[in-house]
Write a protein that holds these residues in place. Structure first.
Motif, short mmCIF file in Angstrom:
data_model
loop_
_atom_site.label_atom_id
_atom_site.label_comp_id
_atom_site.label_asym_id
_atom_site.label_seq_id
_atom_site.Cartn_x
_atom_site.Cartn_y
_atom_site.Cartn_z
N GLN A 41 0.88 -1.38 0.47
CA GLN A 41 0.28 0.21 0.54
C GLN A 41 0.93 1.38 0.22
O GLN A 41 0.90 2.33 -0.44
N TRP A 68 -8.39 7.59 -2.01
CA TRP A 68 -8.68 5.77 -1.26
C TRP A 68 -7.15 5.34 -1.55
O TRP A 68 -7.65 4.51 -0.10
N ASP A 72 -6.94 3.14 2.66
CA ASP A 72 -6.20 2.15 2.89
C ASP A 72 -5.76 1.95 3.29
O ASP A 72 -5.37 0.40 4.25
N SER A 76 -5.20 -0.69 7.14
CA SER A 76 -4.55 -1.46 7.19
C SER A 76 -3.48 -1.10 8.66
O SER A 76 -3.71 -2.06 9.92
#
Length: 87
Positions: A41, A68, A72, A76
């Protein structure tokens, strides 16, 4: 012609480094599950920022993708903090 990079570019590089340092301290199980996700990510965020800076034609699309991706990543991180507090 060299132009200076915006601060977000520098900050994303720092995010990559800090993510690697953080994941290095994870337990073996979480290093290969959640740690892998966080690394991927963070790299996706860096790539999107790179596109955002250099691809002016599709800048709005890259900005929406970045929003986005950061969201995300935050999810996490929150999971990682919960897992750490349960140990």
């Amino acid at each position: 012609m060299h132009r200076s990079l915006p601060p977000i570019y520098r900050d994303c590089r720092s995010l990559l480094v800090h993510t690697e340092e953080m994941v290095r301290c994870f337990s073996r199980y979480h290093k290969y599950t959640l740690g892998t996700d966080l690394r991927q990510q963070a790299m996706a965020i860096m790539r999107t920022v790179h596109r955002l800076v250099f691809d002016k034609a599709q800048q709005k699309e890259h900005l929406n993708n970045l929003i986005w991706l950061v969201d995300d990543y935050k999810l996490s991180l929150q999971l990682g903090m919960e897992l750490e507090s349960n140990l």
